[in-house]
Motif scaffolding. Structure first.
Motif, short mmCIF file in Angstrom:
data_model
loop_
_atom_site.label_atom_id
_atom_site.label_comp_id
_atom_site.label_asym_id
_atom_site.label_seq_id
_atom_site.Cartn_x
_atom_site.Cartn_y
_atom_site.Cartn_z
N VAL A 89 0.85 -1.20 0.00
CA VAL A 89 0.00 0.00 0.00
C VAL A 89 0.88 1.24 0.00
O VAL A 89 1.72 1.43 0.89
CB VAL A 89 -0.93 0.03 1.24
CG1 VAL A 89 -1.83 1.25 1.20
CG2 VAL A 89 -1.74 -1.26 1.35
N LYS A 90 0.69 2.10 -1.01
CA LYS A 90 1.42 3.37 -1.08
C LYS A 90 0.50 4.47 -0.56
O LYS A 90 -0.46 4.86 -1.22
CB LYS A 90 1.85 3.66 -2.52
CG LYS A 90 2.83 2.64 -3.09
CD LYS A 90 3.20 2.96 -4.53
CE LYS A 90 4.03 4.22 -4.63
NZ LYS A 90 4.52 4.46 -6.01
N ASP A 91 0.79 4.97 0.63
CA ASP A 91 -0.04 5.98 1.28
C ASP A 91 0.82 7.19 1.58
O ASP A 91 1.41 7.31 2.65
CB ASP A 91 -0.66 5.40 2.55
CG ASP A 91 -1.66 6.35 3.21
OD1 ASP A 91 -1.90 7.44 2.64
OD2 ASP A 91 -2.21 6.01 4.26
N GLY A 92 0.90 8.10 0.60
CA GLY A 92 1.75 9.27 0.77
C GLY A 92 3.20 8.85 0.91
O GLY A 92 3.74 8.11 0.09
N ALA A 93 3.84 9.30 2.00
CA ALA A 93 5.24 8.96 2.23
C ALA A 93 5.41 7.58 2.84
O ALA A 93 6.54 7.10 3.00
CB ALA A 93 5.87 10.00 3.16
N ARG A 94 4.31 6.92 3.19
CA ARG A 94 4.36 5.61 3.82
C ARG A 94 4.22 4.52 2.76
O ARG A 94 3.32 4.56 1.92
CB ARG A 94 3.24 5.47 4.85
CG ARG A 94 3.20 6.57 5.88
CD ARG A 94 4.14 6.36 7.03
NE ARG A 94 3.64 5.41 7.99
CZ ARG A 94 2.80 5.72 8.99
NH1 ARG A 94 2.35 6.96 9.12
NH2 ARG A 94 2.42 4.79 9.83
N LEU A 95 5.11 3.55 2.80
CA LEU A 95 5.03 2.38 1.94
C LEU A 95 4.80 1.18 2.86
O LEU A 95 5.70 0.77 3.60
CB LEU A 95 6.31 2.21 1.11
CG LEU A 95 6.26 1.11 0.04
CD1 LEU A 95 5.19 1.40 -1.01
CD2 LEU A 95 7.63 0.96 -0.62
N ILE A 96 3.60 0.67 2.81
CA ILE A 96 3.13 -0.30 3.79
C ILE A 96 3.01 -1.68 3.16
O ILE A 96 2.35 -1.85 2.13
CB ILE A 96 1.75 0.14 4.35
CG1 ILE A 96 1.86 1.54 4.98
CG2 ILE A 96 1.22 -0.87 5.34
CD1 ILE A 96 0.52 2.18 5.24
N LEU A 97 3.61 -2.67 3.80
CA LEU A 97 3.48 -4.05 3.36
C LEU A 97 2.63 -4.80 4.38
O LEU A 97 2.96 -4.82 5.57
CB LEU A 97 4.86 -4.71 3.26
CG LEU A 97 4.89 -6.17 2.80
CD1 LEU A 97 4.37 -6.31 1.37
CD2 LEU A 97 6.30 -6.75 2.92
N ILE A 98 1.54 -5.39 3.90
CA ILE A 98 0.66 -6.16 4.79
C ILE A 98 1.00 -7.64 4.62
O ILE A 98 0.73 -8.24 3.58
CB ILE A 98 -0.81 -5.90 4.50
CG1 ILE A 98 -1.13 -4.41 4.63
CG2 ILE A 98 -1.69 -6.70 5.46
CD1 ILE A 98 -2.57 -4.05 4.34
N ASP A 99 1.61 -8.20 5.65
CA ASP A 99 2.09 -9.59 5.70
C ASP A 99 3.31 -9.79 4.81
O ASP A 99 3.58 -9.00 3.90
CB ASP A 99 0.99 -10.59 5.38
CG ASP A 99 -0.02 -10.73 6.52
OD1 ASP A 99 0.35 -10.46 7.68
OD2 ASP A 99 -1.18 -11.09 6.24
N THR A 100 4.05 -10.88 5.07
CA THR A 100 5.32 -11.10 4.37
C THR A 100 5.43 -12.51 3.79
O THR A 100 6.52 -12.91 3.37
CB THR A 100 6.51 -10.87 5.32
OG1 THR A 100 6.51 -11.88 6.36
CG2 THR A 100 6.45 -9.50 5.96
N GLY A 101 4.32 -13.26 3.77
CA GLY A 101 4.35 -14.60 3.21
C GLY A 101 5.32 -15.50 3.95
O GLY A 101 5.60 -15.31 5.14
N VAL A 102 5.85 -16.50 3.23
CA VAL A 102 6.80 -17.44 3.83
C VAL A 102 8.24 -17.08 3.47
O VAL A 102 9.18 -17.77 3.85
CB VAL A 102 6.52 -18.89 3.40
CG1 VAL A 102 5.12 -19.31 3.76
CG2 VAL A 102 6.76 -19.08 1.90
N GLY A 103 8.42 -16.00 2.73
CA GLY A 103 9.74 -15.66 2.25
C GLY A 103 10.07 -16.39 0.96
O GLY A 103 11.22 -16.76 0.71
N GLY A 104 9.04 -16.59 0.13
CA GLY A 104 9.22 -17.25 -1.15
C GLY A 104 9.72 -16.29 -2.19
O GLY A 104 10.87 -15.84 -2.14
N VAL A 105 8.84 -15.92 -3.13
CA VAL A 105 9.26 -14.99 -4.20
C VAL A 105 8.81 -13.56 -3.92
O VAL A 105 8.81 -12.72 -4.82
CB VAL A 105 8.74 -15.46 -5.58
CG1 VAL A 105 9.27 -16.83 -5.92
CG2 VAL A 105 7.20 -15.46 -5.64
#
Length: 292
Positions: A89-105
């Motif tokens: 999610v790109k919210d202004g100056a914030r770049l937000i990642l919701i969850d990170t999976g298992v570290g695959g691709v």
């Protein structure tokens, strides 16, 4: 090899249980969408193939009953395939990642979106199961070094009690900030408590103007089984009774409001709507309508 190890480690952490699952690494991908003025990307990470053996889906039904639902939806009857994806999610100056999976691709998918791990300012965790936190650490170090890692207070406490996650907890503790249910993360992103899956399981609502998208986390896992039979138990839920009620109520609300959702385990890219229907006995049922 590192990705395979990450998968095998994370797959045993799903609800704290070692389950027979098969890794089918997908090609990296990043699919953009607009929510009002907010830009989001669905990011591909991994895929699970779970046997239809009565150990995960339809615990209070049977593999035969599960197979009937799968067959009615033109899906293989001997297994259930789940995506593992994340939302950027790109919210202004914030770049937000919701969850990170298992570290695959996920890292490759993130780069396909035009961003790097060092660009992430906030990592929001729906809940601390291995397929959502497995990408937080790489080679023993935080994978998103400049980010705050935010999760519900109850889920942070839940994670810290898991002895096999001590190394991960130690690695990320300096970055962790907890929140209470319903907390506002930014002016456009807020946490939404969705009870039953883990003690602090949270969805995340993104709003801009009149547009809204809800990341439902693990409120529903299979785009077929979880929707057609929302009252069936799934092994991953910590409180199965509460999770059934929560899932049913949420799906009903989403169908009524026609809210756009992101479901990290639905077929990639996992963005669409839920529509209400009835099963053959007249019970409440739902179907997945992917966004075109």
């Amino acid at each position: 090899m590192k990705r395979l190890i990450a998968f095998l480690t994370a797959s045993t952490l799903l609800a704290g249980s070692a389950l027979a699952q098969t890794a089918a690494p997908p090609a990296a991908d990043a699919t953009p969408y607009k929510i009002g003025d907010i830009e989001v990307y669905s990011l591909r990470d991994m895929q699970f193939v779970i046997p239809n053996d009565g150990k995960v889906f339809g615990l209070d039904a049977s593999p035969q009953a599960v197979a009937e639902v799968l067959k009615a939806n033109n899906a293989p009857t001997d297994s259930i395939t789940l995506s593992v994806d994340a939302l950027l999610v790109k919210d202004g100056a914030r770049l937000i990642l919701i969850d990170t999976g298992v570290g695959g691709v996920l890292g490759d998918s993130l780069r396909m979106s035009g961003h790097a791990a060092a660009d992430i300012t906030d990592v929001l965790i729906t809940h601390p199961h291995g397929d959502h936190i497995g990408g937080l650490v790489r080679d023993g170090k935080p994978a998103f070094p400049k980010a705050k890692i935010r999760m519900a207070e109850a889920d942070w406490a839940f994670l810290k009690k898991q002895a096999d996650q001590a190394a991960l907890v130690a690695a990320i503790t300096p970055q962790v900030e907890t929140f209470a249910p319903g907390a506002a993360i930014t002016a456009h992103v807020k946490a939404v408590a969705i009870k039953g899956h883990t003690p602090g399981h949270s969805g995340f609502e993104i709003t801009s103007g009149k547009e809204r998208l809800l990341d439902i986390g693990d409120a529903a896992h299979s785009s077929i089984i979880s929707l057609a039979k929302p009252d069936w138990s799934i092994q991953f839920d910590t409180d199965k009774v509460e999770a059934k009620h929560s899932r049913h109520a949420l799906l009903s609300e989403l169908a009524t409001s026609n809210t756009l959702i992101f479901a990290p385990h639905f077929p990639y890219p996992g963005i669409g709507h839920v529509a209400a229907t009835k099963d053959k006995n007249g019970g409440d049922s739902f179907v997945w309508v992917p966004l075109k």
